[in-house]
Motif scaffolding. Sequence first.
Motif, PDB file in Angstrom:
ATOM      1  N   GLU A  74      81.711  16.280  35.926  1.00 51.95           N
ATOM      2  CA  GLU A  74      80.289  16.123  36.204  1.00 51.95           C
ATOM      3  C   GLU A  74      80.160  14.819  36.972  1.00 51.95           C
ATOM      4  OE1 GLU A  74      76.101  16.546  33.767  1.00 51.95           O
ATOM      5  OE2 GLU A  74      77.853  15.801  32.765  1.00 51.95           O
ATOM      6  N   VAL A  75      80.199  14.915  38.290  1.00 51.26           N
ATOM      7  CA  VAL A  75      80.275  13.694  39.096  1.00 51.26           C
ATOM      8  C   VAL A  75      78.948  13.328  39.729  1.00 51.26           C
ATOM      9  CG1 VAL A  75      82.712  13.900  39.620  1.00 51.26           C
ATOM     10  CG2 VAL A  75      81.030  14.973  41.113  1.00 51.26           C
ATOM     11  N   SER A  76      78.892  12.142  40.255  1.00 52.93           N
ATOM     12  CA  SER A  76      77.722  11.595  40.943  1.00 52.93           C
ATOM     13  C   SER A  76      76.496  11.612  40.048  1.00 52.93           C
ATOM     14  CB  SER A  76      77.410  12.352  42.221  1.00 52.93           C
ATOM     15  OG  SER A  76      78.268  11.892  43.237  1.00 52.93           O
ATOM     16  N   GLY A  77      75.756  10.576  40.106  1.00 54.48           N
ATOM     17  CA  GLY A  77      74.548  10.524  39.282  1.00 54.48           C
ATOM     18  C   GLY A  77      74.787   9.723  38.035  1.00 54.48           C
ATOM     19  N   CYS A 109      71.273   9.697  46.112  1.00 55.18           N
ATOM     20  CA  CYS A 109      72.225   9.948  45.036  1.00 55.18           C
ATOM     21  C   CYS A 109      73.660   9.828  45.505  1.00 55.18           C
ATOM     22  CB  CYS A 109      71.984  11.327  44.454  1.00 55.18           C
ATOM     23  SG  CYS A 109      72.280  12.605  45.630  1.00 55.18           S
ATOM     24  N   ALA A 123      71.603  15.726  38.139  1.00 58.17           N
ATOM     25  CA  ALA A 123      72.599  14.673  38.382  1.00 58.17           C
ATOM     26  C   ALA A 123      71.982  13.312  38.699  1.00 58.17           C
ATOM     27  CB  ALA A 123      73.522  15.081  39.519  1.00 58.17           C
ATOM     28  N   PHE A 124      70.718  13.267  39.087  1.00 54.38           N
ATOM     29  CA  PHE A 124      70.097  11.968  39.383  1.00 54.38           C
ATOM     30  C   PHE A 124      70.153  11.083  38.143  1.00 54.38           C
ATOM     31  CE2 PHE A 124      67.098  11.973  43.294  1.00 54.38           C
ATOM     32  CZ  PHE A 124      68.114  12.465  44.084  1.00 54.38           C
ATOM     33  N   SER A 125      70.698   9.878  38.307  1.00 54.07           N
ATOM     34  CA  SER A 125      70.780   8.927  37.206  1.00 54.07           C
ATOM     35  C   SER A 125      69.378   8.387  36.936  1.00 54.07           C
ATOM     36  CB  SER A 125      71.703   7.776  37.597  1.00 54.07           C
ATOM     37  OG  SER A 125      70.995   6.878  38.419  1.00 54.07           O
ATOM     38  N   ASP A 162      68.378   6.607  40.011  1.00 54.59           N
ATOM     39  CA  ASP A 162      68.049   7.484  41.136  1.00 54.59           C
ATOM     40  C   ASP A 162      66.632   8.025  40.928  1.00 54.59           C
ATOM     41  OD1 ASP A 162      70.683   7.166  41.933  1.00 54.59           O
ATOM     42  OD2 ASP A 162      71.364   9.069  41.081  1.00 54.59           O
ATOM     43  N   VAL A 188      73.269  20.038  32.672  1.00 54.37           N
ATOM     44  CA  VAL A 188      74.396  19.447  33.404  1.00 54.37           C
ATOM     45  C   VAL A 188      74.052  19.454  34.887  1.00 54.37           C
ATOM     46  CG1 VAL A 188      76.231  20.160  31.817  1.00 54.37           C
ATOM     47  CG2 VAL A 188      75.544  21.683  33.671  1.00 54.37           C
ATOM     48  N   GLY A 189      74.736  18.593  35.641  1.00 49.34           N
ATOM     49  CA  GLY A 189      74.498  18.609  37.073  1.00 49.34           C
ATOM     50  C   GLY A 189      75.468  17.722  37.807  1.00 49.34           C
ATOM     51  N   ALA A 190      75.656  18.015  39.084  1.00 53.63           N
ATOM     52  CA  ALA A 190      76.511  17.175  39.918  1.00 53.63           C
ATOM     53  C   ALA A 190      76.052  17.288  41.360  1.00 53.63           C
ATOM     54  CB  ALA A 190      77.966  17.588  39.789  1.00 53.63           C
ATOM     55  N   ALA A 191      76.360  16.224  42.132  1.00 51.25           N
ATOM     56  CA  ALA A 191      76.026  16.215  43.551  1.00 51.25           C
ATOM     57  C   ALA A 191      77.250  16.651  44.357  1.00 51.25           C
ATOM     58  CB  ALA A 191      75.587  14.824  43.981  1.00 51.25           C
TER      59      ALA A 191
END
Lengths: 232, 607
Positions: free
Chosen positions: A228-231, B85, B153-155, B158, B224-227
């Motif tokens: 689970e990358v980026s963010g 991001c 996925a945005f922190s 972000d 869940v998420g990812a860029a």
Amino acid sequence: MKCWNCQNALEEVLVCERCGVPQTVGFMSPFEVLGIPPNLSWEEEKLRRTYERMALRCHPDLFRAHNDDRVLQAARSAMRGLNDAYRTLSDPVSRLRYVLAASGQTQEIPRAVPEGLQAKAQIIGRVLEAIEQARSEGDAEAWEAQQDHLASLQVQAEKARDRSHATLLALMLEWDQAVSQNDGGWPEMPPGWNERAMSWLGERRYLDVLEARMAAGRQWPAEAPAGEVSGG
Amino acid sequence: MALQMTPQGTSGSPFVGIDFGSCATRVSIAHGEGAALLTDSTGESAIAAPLALSPQGGVLAGAAARERQLLFPEETLLSPKSLLCQSGEELAADEALFPHKISDPGAVLQIEIGGRTRSAVELVALYFAELRQRLEILRESPASSAVVSTPVAFSPFDRQSLHLAARMAGFQRVRLIEDPTAAALGWMARGGRGRVVVCCWGGEHFSASIVQADPEIARVIASVGAARVGGGQIDRLIARDLLERVRGALTTDPRHEAHLARYALVTAEKVRRALSQKSKTEVQIPLAGAAKPLKQAYQKEHLVGWSEAVLGHARRLCDLLQQKAERRRGDYDALILAGGLTRMPQMREMLEQVFGAPVAEGIDPEEAVARGAVARGRYLDRAAELPLVLDSLPRGYGLEGPGGAVEAILEAGTAVPASKVETFTTYLDQQTTVGVQLFSQVASDWRPLAQVQLSKATPMKAGQPAIEVTFTADEDGVLSVEAAEMMRGKQLVAELHPLRGLSSAQVRATLESLDVAADEDFPAALRRMVKDRAGFLLRSVRDASRRHAGKMTRDEKQLFAKKIQEMEELIDAGEVAEIREALQELEAIAGPLKSRILDAGLQTFLR
Ligand SMILES: [Zn+2]
């Protein structure tokens, strides 16, 4: 306590029962926030419904339309208090921890090996170490050789967990009896209860760590991380 | 129970929903019981992502910017969202596919575009401001409230940037919504209830959530998420392949690398879309100095190959989602699919197979998030009966403990808003500042996220102060921190310095600068806005028709002259609605000329 908006003398903690405006939550026990007696045994469903009924009265999304920053901030505070309280109470172990901490038991959780595993602690350690070494060195044969031992340890760990669960129920029951003898108020701790509860927490931690190590030991080859990358 | 409220503040306009995408953005407006979507100048509800900034100060967004991107790639940002991001390193690795000079790859990404250095947040704000102007001109009423979608996925930082960009664009009330939550809410607005798994798969992001939708409350159980797991990632692979073939066919180095790269990227997207539907496709790329363009045929198998990494990554995320939620295949009442990539059969099959649930019917995957965002807006305006959605943190946050191990303070799945209090002390005598590293949990790893800096503590002996630090995640998932000395109740200065994103001080300063901006009377502001836009279009059309008179027919010349004159008369005395309509008409007739000019210009760059 008075409602900040209409000066009504509050009976509830989170929302004024007269004007419906949420209230800022200060230092308060999670039981007070949810408006329930400090019991340790709660049905999961019942607790969740109590939480949801309160959420439907104080969530900030319900107050956006009023365009009043003070109301919105109070709703945020109330909902934060509600979420934090529910988080503490929704799980029996975290409930037990809270009751111990609130009763002034702030010392470290003791190291404790659950009954039934005490005599085997050394064997358990050796098997797990052998497996972990085999995994890290990529020695499939050595890893395979330990799997039977691991399976038999697994059976014993499960038995220990069952016993541990029964002990927890007994501890909770004892506390709840003290609560009801005190008319639903915060009770005096039953004699010796805190030591037993602390040692139970120590045993539970031992079991959690043991089970995590056993679960990792059953995996071969080591699975790639889920990525689970980026963010962040 | 009727609410007796305190006197209300200035009433805000109804919330609009913004599905902010990497390829396209969709804006939805509450309309009766349902929603209407804002259209781009092409008439489509997909407002193209590109943002064009000319050195003369012109700002274009949507189709108007997309049209210019082949001619002015350095001035046209393909996707403002992807700046929020991605790190400077990630963008720099795209080489010619990202033709903007990165002037600061640090916490707040800065790039050079349109003759100036601008931050990622500023660029997103410019894009949002353009959307807001279009809304206000269309409806002739203020647009001051927005629900903006965010990928999972945005922190937290972000999200803070996204929130701030919307504020800078003039939206005063901003609420975020995660893509999958929005799609689920759209489904709930049509009566959907039960346990649902939602997958949103677009240009750059994959986001998925499991939502329990009960009649009164909907809870986001896990997400869940990812860029860089989207269509853009596939397009970059195809574009690289095309660029290699072009370089192989050329005898000299390409002169206009950025132009060629952008052309390849645009062609790549066409290839991907074509091969999602049919088994083969052929594209052409003009070659400098060659009589014939490069022709390249691709088969479906090529797309399967390019998609493999993205597909595998998404598949692992789906497994992680089920693991987080302690659920397995078949545990769901419905599968909601949103985002363009879920239209690709290969992707859709994978999702159906992993979750084993029937795909919810009657949902347009392209519009699902925008419609869900405005559904939340209607809920916030108390204009719709919907379940209350309880959002939760997609991943956990932790602090470095004494032994160096990270200890969780807020776990994944924690309902927001939430807070956690931690106590700190000093290690040195007379120490007045304390620094702590904040981490976020990515699968089972902890990754550094921000530095927490406490200062102005009362000087004491080491270990004596007890500093209570409260970490708060608000309902949008944005983190903040406060600190106080326990004994004296003295407030300390507490700042967050994220590895990517704005520091607490930068956010405060920006918000303060917005608050002092004077409120202009709306009718006057609207007039000025319409006049500015009309003036801008008038100048460019006048200029184009003069310089490219040779490319126009006699009839066209006459029509242009007539429309230009009409606009000149209207611009000073006309009603807002009249100017708006004249603007649209002028845009429509200028379209064909513009594309002829662009085509001609492009040939000089590529040939
Ligand atoms: Zn009241």
